[in-house]
Design an enzyme around this catalytic site. Structure first.
Site, PDB file in Angstrom:
ATOM      1  N   SER A 147      28.706  45.303  21.347  1.00  0.00           N
ATOM      2  CA  SER A 147      28.093  44.201  20.612  1.00  0.00           C
ATOM      3  C   SER A 147      27.492  44.704  19.312  1.00  0.00           C
ATOM      4  O   SER A 147      27.024  45.852  19.235  1.00  0.00           O
ATOM      5  CB  SER A 147      27.006  43.551  21.467  1.00  0.00           C
ATOM      6  OG  SER A 147      26.223  42.658  20.703  1.00  0.00           O
ATOM      7  N   TYR A 172      19.523  43.309  26.302  1.00  0.00           N
ATOM      8  CA  TYR A 172      20.968  43.111  26.168  1.00  0.00           C
ATOM      9  C   TYR A 172      21.572  44.194  25.285  1.00  0.00           C
ATOM     10  O   TYR A 172      22.579  44.828  25.643  1.00  0.00           O
ATOM     11  CB  TYR A 172      21.256  41.736  25.579  1.00  0.00           C
ATOM     12  CG  TYR A 172      22.709  41.523  25.210  1.00  0.00           C
ATOM     13  CD1 TYR A 172      23.681  41.359  26.189  1.00  0.00           C
ATOM     14  CD2 TYR A 172      23.104  41.509  23.872  1.00  0.00           C
ATOM     15  CE1 TYR A 172      25.012  41.185  25.852  1.00  0.00           C
ATOM     16  CE2 TYR A 172      24.436  41.322  23.530  1.00  0.00           C
ATOM     17  CZ  TYR A 172      25.390  41.160  24.519  1.00  0.00           C
ATOM     18  OH  TYR A 172      26.710  40.993  24.176  1.00  0.00           O
TER      19      TYR A 172
END
Length: 355
Positions: A147, A172
């Protein structure tokens, strides 16, 4: 330097994949996963699609994506949780996957603050189970979703894969950085060729309803105010889903090779002596949040009622991808402008919600 490699022209990625063994696509009912699986099937490849169909967002959307895939003769769907060690091991033993596209994960920066254990189960334990499955059967190439959030507190833009990513600002992001480290360790220990893909704000039809472009479109069409964080002072590298999928598929048949000139005294975080690499996949443009809102207003024909709010915890002010490494590797870089992608999304959204 690593010897130059000839990039695959469009569609030749399919010819480079074997026909006798299916490709495993995890997160096959998810946004990117469903499109990747559909492209593989359209190219005549067999796909085993894995998803747990959780309720992080409306499962009806996931079932809707599966409706494209289930009629295909080459598609085998398995409802399975990534954290199910025995189930994942059995699946790998059954199919002995040569290529794995791991797109399944617990997504969402803000949700990771509310429900951290879901991220440990899916993104850490689940990823370890995928790595172990690949190791056990000798998978040729693991392509996995990282990501852009790994860049965390970095302020220097554009973000380059050679930049340090040691300062995450959400759990995350930390799990995605951990995935890169875990994959690298398996590349070094076991020779498992793996490629991490740092996606930048993916959008488009069939997207995720927790993303700003969806939330704004929905609220504007329903006549509700939209929440504009950091008082609108946000920049994002929005990347259209078709460009993400094309990038992924061009990389699948291209396992990384060790860099013989890797300098351990001045290590480049984007390369390695082991068969592991990471790539940014973004549109190479940092777009203003207020410009996104304007495009949605134009596409819907309605003016948004804006509620300006402070920055949310765990968020970052700007993202901006340098994709030169990706382009050099596969002779492709995302290019769909936001001015084209947003009208496509709004048209799809209106059609899906008509009546």
């Amino acid at each position: 330097m690593t010897p130059p490699r000839t990039a695959l022209p469009p569609q030749q990625w399919a010819d480079a994949l074997p026909d006798d063994r299916p490709v495993l696509v995890t997160g096959a009912a998810g946004f990117v996963g469903a499109f990747v699986a559909a492209r593989l099937l359209a190219a005549g490849k067999k796909v085993v699609g894995l998803d747990n169909l959780n309720a992080y967002y409306d499962p009806a959307l996931k079932h809707g994506r599966l409706e494209w895939l289930l009629p295909e003769a080459g598609f085998d769907f398995r409802r399975l949780d990534l954290a199910d060690r025995e189930g994942i091991a059995a699946l790998f033993a059954e199919h002995r996957f040569a290529h794995v596209v791991h797109l399944g994960a617990q997504a969402g920066v803000r949700y990771s603050i509310e429900n951290p254990h879901a991220y440990a189960d899916s993104n850490l334990t689940g990823f370890l189970n995928i790595l172990e499955g690949c190791r056990a059967v000798g998978t040729r190439h693991l392509v996995y979703a990282s990501s852009s959030s790994v860049y965390g507190g970095n302020r220097k833009t554009p973000f380059r894969v050679s930049d340090s990513v040691d300062h995450p600002v959400s759990l995350y992001a930390a799990t995605k950085k951990a995935n890169e480290l875990m994959a690298h360790s398996y590349a070094d220990l076991y020779g498992l060729a793996s490629t991490g893909l740092r996606f930048f704000t993916v959008y488009g039809p069939w997207g995720r309803p927790d993303m700003a472009y969806w939330l704004f479109t929905e609220a504007i069409l329903q006549g509700r105010p939209i929440k504009v964080f950091n008082n609108g002072d946000m920049l994002r590298d929005f990347t259209y889903v078709d460009d993400i999928v094309e990038s992924v598929l061009r990389l699948v048949p291209r396992p990384p090779r060790p860099d013989p000139d890797f300098d351990r005294m001045a290590p480049d975080p984007g390369r390695s002596w082991a068969p592991h690499r990471v790539f940014n996949i973004g549109n190479s443009r940092s777009e203003k949040l207020m410009d996104l809102i304007s495009l949605i207003e134009q596409a819907t024909g309605r003016e948004a009622v804006k509620e300006f709010l402070p920055m949310q915890q765990g968020d970052v002010q700007a993202t901006f991808a340098d994709v030169s490494a990706l382009e050099a590797e596969v002779d492709f870089a995302p290019k769909t402008p936001l001015s084209e992608g947003i009208p496509r999304f709004v048209e799809w959204y209106r059609g899906r919600n008509a009546g």
